[in-house]
Design a protein around this motif. Structure first.
Motif, PDB file in Angstrom:
ATOM      1  N   LEU A 113      -7.161  -5.824  -1.844  1.00 40.75           N
ATOM      2  CA  LEU A 113      -6.692  -5.229  -3.123  1.00 40.75           C
ATOM      3  C   LEU A 113      -5.476  -4.710  -3.020  1.00 40.75           C
ATOM      4  N   PRO A 114      -4.753  -4.572  -3.983  1.00 43.03           N
ATOM      5  CA  PRO A 114      -3.433  -3.900  -3.753  1.00 43.03           C
ATOM      6  C   PRO A 114      -3.366  -2.570  -3.696  1.00 43.03           C
ATOM      7  N   ILE A 115      -3.639  -1.968  -2.575  1.00 35.33           N
ATOM      8  CA  ILE A 115      -3.800  -0.463  -2.630  1.00 35.33           C
ATOM      9  C   ILE A 115      -3.201  -0.271  -1.030  1.00 35.33           C
ATOM     10  N   LYS A 116      -2.155   0.953  -1.436  1.00 36.84           N
ATOM     11  CA  LYS A 116      -1.671   1.340   0.032  1.00 36.84           C
ATOM     12  C   LYS A 116      -1.545   2.820   0.114  1.00 36.84           C
ATOM     13  N   ALA A 117      -1.655   3.135   1.412  1.00 34.79           N
ATOM     14  CA  ALA A 117      -1.833   4.588   1.923  1.00 34.79           C
ATOM     15  C   ALA A 117      -0.712   5.378   1.678  1.00 34.79           C
ATOM     16  N   ASP A 118      -0.493   6.562   1.252  1.00 32.98           N
ATOM     17  CA  ASP A 118       0.630   7.329   1.212  1.00 32.98           C
ATOM     18  C   ASP A 118       0.792   8.144   2.451  1.00 32.98           C
ATOM     19  N   TYR A 119      -0.174   8.494   3.237  1.00 29.72           N
ATOM     20  CA  TYR A 119      -0.097   9.145   4.512  1.00 29.72           C
ATOM     21  C   TYR A 119      -0.926   8.466   5.457  1.00 29.72           C
ATOM     22  N   VAL A 120      -0.418   7.713   6.720  1.00 30.78           N
ATOM     23  CA  VAL A 120      -1.219   7.199   7.502  1.00 30.78           C
ATOM     24  C   VAL A 120      -1.052   7.752   8.804  1.00 30.78           C
ATOM     25  N   GLY A 121      -2.292   8.026   9.619  1.00 32.98           N
ATOM     26  CA  GLY A 121      -2.366   8.392  10.819  1.00 32.98           C
ATOM     27  C   GLY A 121      -1.858   7.683  11.895  1.00 32.98           C
ATOM     28  N   LYS A 122      -2.297   6.380  11.707  1.00 30.88           N
ATOM     29  CA  LYS A 122      -2.077   5.466  12.632  1.00 30.88           C
ATOM     30  C   LYS A 122      -2.169   4.105  12.142  1.00 30.88           C
ATOM     31  N   ASN A 123      -1.181   3.364  12.164  1.00 34.34           N
ATOM     32  CA  ASN A 123      -1.382   1.755  11.919  1.00 34.34           C
ATOM     33  C   ASN A 123      -2.014   0.993  13.164  1.00 34.34           C
ATOM     34  N   LEU A 124      -3.028   0.382  13.075  1.00 33.81           N
ATOM     35  CA  LEU A 124      -3.656  -0.170  14.018  1.00 33.81           C
ATOM     36  C   LEU A 124      -3.938  -1.649  13.665  1.00 33.81           C
ATOM     37  N   PRO A 125      -3.123  -2.716  14.176  1.00 35.87           N
ATOM     38  CA  PRO A 125      -3.291  -4.233  13.980  1.00 35.87           C
ATOM     39  C   PRO A 125      -4.735  -4.423  14.785  1.00 35.87           C
ATOM     40  N   THR A 126      -5.519  -5.175  13.923  1.00 34.73           N
ATOM     41  CA  THR A 126      -6.885  -5.544  14.307  1.00 34.73           C
ATOM     42  C   THR A 126      -7.211  -7.065  13.769  1.00 34.73           C
ATOM     43  N   SER A 127      -8.042  -7.449  14.546  1.00 38.19           N
ATOM     44  CA  SER A 127      -8.871  -8.822  13.845  1.00 38.19           C
ATOM     45  C   SER A 127      -9.784  -8.493  13.121  1.00 38.19           C
ATOM     46  N   PRO A 128     -10.123  -9.389  12.149  1.00 36.68           N
ATOM     47  CA  PRO A 128     -11.196  -8.943  11.112  1.00 36.68           C
ATOM     48  C   PRO A 128     -12.470  -8.768  11.707  1.00 36.68           C
TER      49      PRO A 128
END
Lengths: 182, 328
Positions: A140-155
């Motif tokens: 969905l078109p949703i985005k965080a304003d404050y992110v602790g950590k961006n963590l690339p993952t696989s589904p």
């Protein structure tokens, strides 16, 4: 099972986010925190404590249960209804800046449900989203304003956030594929 | 952090994760853990009723038929409000009590309704077992809203919720149920629920109104009201059915009140914080004195308020997956 955030890292991250909140909102005057059950509530309470240390002000803090707003409710052919827990927002959200707090941002569906639930309580001036981990894969078109950590993952992987309040320790763990969905 | 999980402060056995039934036909079919699940879910549902927008989308697109073959204001209204607060589409059908009592007609009525594909049917019927009958013919979930002299499960659940809300537990409480025991479906459901949850249940009424085998349900029976009331944590009065009783089971209503009517004087024997309950409708001056019904220890209106939350919980829990219980 790689630990991607340990207790110190989580604590530093929350402190950083608290400072960002103060900076972005120029204080905390009309700000309130709403955590999404279960772990978002603990994170919201911790942020409220840190904000109090930084600004000296108490930030009203509530708990939101989004179960009754889920878009997959009644859609599973077999299986029990998810447990409903109590929503507690003991203040008016009208004209406030609401900081919505969750542990992991993934598909965005939980946040969609939370936005609907919040708006049934009134018309806030703004809603900002805080997450400890953003693991990607938005539906969905949703985005965080404050992110602790961006963590690339696989589904297929699963991100487990454990917090003292419920799990007796603070850590974020990335669990491999075979563990199945969270 | 007491506000963290108020559900956990209820002093109940661990809740199961699901209500594994298609229907709610009676307390009989529920385990203690399932009863705990309903009561804990009702805590969350009660909060919804305190909001300015008292509605959540959980049952959006579901159709619920309220099929009432007996007159009822409280129960029907309560179900309707519960359904609307969960965003279900509702339809209430009241059918005159006298015209339809035969099983065959009931099945026909239900089949016609089913052709329109409702998801749930809330049924009130004068015949015991009507809900069981319907559940065998209907795909829809059946919720028993009172069947004859058999059961009234949501009433017992809301009574339990009201007690737990005040006392934080059911186990070990002395509950005295006084009145027309013989004809009461509320009594049966309450006995089943309270004994499952470990309460000490006493039933009391004139000997003519005590079912002969009632002690088989694990309760104590007496016709001495003082014995029932002594040290009670809860005194629950049941309606004396004016239309049916007079002349047959005891000499007069005035005499009934003299011997069994709940007065402040009689309540002096109970615990000081005793809860006074009545499923309604009340006959003031028969089973209960006005001073007691309106007194500070009465939770009779709490019962009505809690009925909505408990029925929301039941509707929600039954509306989910179609996971059936093992053939029972």
């Amino acid at each position: 099972m790689p630990v991607v955030m340990d207790a110190d890292r989580i604590a530093r991250t929350l402190t950083r986010i608290a400072h960002e909140i103060v900076e972005r909102n120029k204080g905390v005057e009309d700000v309130a925190l709403v955590g999404i059950r279960t772990r978002g509530v603990h994170l919201a309470r911790r942020l409220a404590r840190t904000l109090k240390e930084i600004t000296g002000d108490d930030v009203p803090t509530g708990a939101l249960d989004i179960t009754l707003y889920r878009d997959d409710l009644m859609r599973h052919d077999v299986g029990p209804q998810p447990l409903v827990r109590r929503t507690e927002i003991p203040f008016s959200i009208e004209k406030r800046r609401i900081l919505l707090v969750d542990d992991v941002l993934y598909t965005g569906r939980t946040i969609r449900a939370a936005l609907d639930a919040l708006i049934d309580f009134g018309r806030p001036r703004a809603i900002q989203l805080i997450v400890l981990v953003d693991r990607g894969h938005r539906e969905l078109p949703i985005k965080a304003d404050y992110v602790g950590k961006n963590l690339p993952t696989s589904p297929g992987e699963s991100v487990q956030v454990r917090l003292q309040e419920t799990d007796a320790l603070d850590e974020v763990v990335l669990e491999p594929e075979q563990e199945g969905a969270a | 952090m007491s506000t963290e999980a108020p559900e956990q402060g209820m002093g109940l056995p661990p809740a199961t994760s699901a209500l594994r039934h298609k229907d709610l036909l009676g307390i009989d079919q529920l385990s203690a853990g399932e009863i705990a699940l309903v009561l804990e879910t009702a805590v969350a549902m009660k909060e919804i009723g305190s909001r300015s927008i008292k509605k959540v989308p959980a049952l959006r697109g579901k159709t619920v038929v309220n099929l009432f073959f007996e007159p009822s204001t409280r129960t029907r209204t309560s179900f309707e409000i519960a359904e609307k607060r969960l965003s279900a589409d509702t339809l209430s059908i009241a059918i005159a009590s006298s015209s339809v009592v035969k099983g065959e007609t009931l099945i026909d009525t239900a089949r016609n309704l089913e052709a329109m594909n409702p998801d749930m049917i809330v049924l009130r019927h004068a015949s015991s077992g009507a809900c069981h009958l319907l559940s065998r013919f209907c795909r829809s979930a059946i919720i028993n809203a009172g069947d004859g002299m058999h059961e009234h499960p949501t009433q017992a659940l809301l009574d339990a919720f009201t007690i737990v809300e005040r006392r934080k537990r059911l186990a070990g409480l002395k509950v005295a149920i006084i009145g027309d025991l013989l004809h009461s479906r509320v009594l049966r459901s309450n006995i089943l629920l309270l004994t499952k949850m470990g309460a000490d249940v006493w039933v009391c009424g004139p000997p003519t109104l005590i079912p002969t085998d009632v002690t088989r349900f694990g309760v104590r029976a007496t016709s001495r009201v003082d014995e029932a009331v002594r040290d009670a944590d809860v005194v629950m009065l049941l309606r004396i059915q004016l239309e049916r009783m007079e002349g047959a089971f005891f000499p007069s209503l005035r005499e009934y009140f003299e011997v069994f009517g709940m007065t402040e004087a009689r309540l002096a024997l109970a615990r000081p914080d005793v809860l006074i309950m009545h499923p309604g409708p009340m006959n003031r001056g028969v089973e209960i004195a006005s001073e007691v019904a309106d007194g500070p220890r009465s939770v009779i209106l709490d019962q009505v308020a809690n009925g909505v939350a408990v029925r929301m919980a039941v509707l929600y829990l039954l509306a989910g997956g179609v996971e059936h219980e093992e053939a029972a």
